[in-house]
Write a protein that holds these residues in place. Sequence first.
Motif: not given
Length: 488
Positions: A230-255
Amino acid sequence: MTVAASTLHAVEAVFADRIEAGTAPGASWAVFDRSGIVASAGAGVASLDPARPAPGPDTLFRIASCTKSFTAAALLLLRDRGLLELDATARSFVPEFVPEIPGDLEVDPTVRMLMTMSGGLPTDDPWADREESMTREEFSATLAAGIRCATVPGTAFEYSNLGYAVLGQVIERVSGATFTDFVTHEFIEPLGLDMRFERPSDPAVPLATGHRKTEGDGWLALPFTGPGVFSSIGGLFASARSLATWGSWLAEASTGVERGPLGATSRREMQQLMRVAPNRHTPPPIPGASSPPPVVYGYGFGLFVEFDERFGAIASHSGGYPGFSAHMRWHAASGLGVVAFENATYARVSQGAEQALSIVLDAADQRSPVTPSPVPWPETLEASVVLSALVNDWSDAAASAVLATNAGLDVPYGERRAAIEAAWAAVGGRTAESLTPVDAECDSPDHLVWFLPGATGRLRVEARMTPLAAARAQTFVVKVESSEASVG
């Protein structure tokens, strides 16, 4: 994009106020845009142990169901490599997954259905949150013992963790690697993210402990669970900085920026509304203010997608695990986003994150989607000149050169000419200015509306071009501006 210090102070106050109000022992948050982190901080305590440091942007929290965006990205990566068809049945990869379908219909949930929360499986919070460590053997036995669908697969939205656990097994059986290894090697390491599926063993690594409230509003620390099926439903540990980096990478796809393991097209695909869900209540972004629910709300691939009345499209996902609450969200048009964590069960940090992003978007004047105004194709403008001339002086030959094959079949040229003359008569006839179009309006490159002045009124002319490279006008409508009479 520059965010004013006063705006960031207001965001910081949102989370500080929540901790002071007792929603959780501690919090961590970050504001980002497409270029990366704009600001980040923490509040409260990461643990009841006074020896542990206060939470900050580098403190690891459980991100729970925000992990589903990684699961979806992994499936798209396998699809893009030619190893997986999203419309294949999940059973073709996980043969023990044979759910009972209402009405005994012969419908197999597909990978795409499970990705978009439309596989027919019933909502399973909070049961699934306690099953993270289940082994593959136990999971196979659980599936073989029988699974039931609540709706016919492919017909309705219903959030399912079990469906994403099945998708984790699809990833394993297609890739030949464990889910945790695949995500780590294909996404976390290439993007340099401070994330992991195992609790860090080094006590020097900043780590938040999860808590739940007890009687008397005290806090009880909760144990961590380890990775499993069940790790694929929610198993990650992450810092706010790293999850923001993930979000930023997804968001930049629109460009259209091509960077990292997954192409911009597939990252944009994740953020498209695939399955509409019942509207949810949106908390007011500012205390005392009212906020309408999203115009449309639903699920993409591993992400929720909503269309906010004030800001337009927003992608997001929440996460809730025993002891933890997480949320990430970003504005599609500007790329501005917020991630936030709190270390308490059912803290609903999503409310704070929504409020924080509203503050950021209001300050950045992003109250409506930032999209460029459409520009007419050159062929559309050229056609408008010829059509204006036709309205003033009809010629069958000139009409045949500019109109598509359907135009004469839809309304014969003789009828068009007669109707145009009647329209001119209704506005007092032609004048010297009748050849000069005014007040042109364009809502798509192939579509143009303009007006031709008459002596006592004006005519509204509308054209829409065919999608062919050698475009012609498939729609040609002339009518008196204040009348319903028209020729099309």
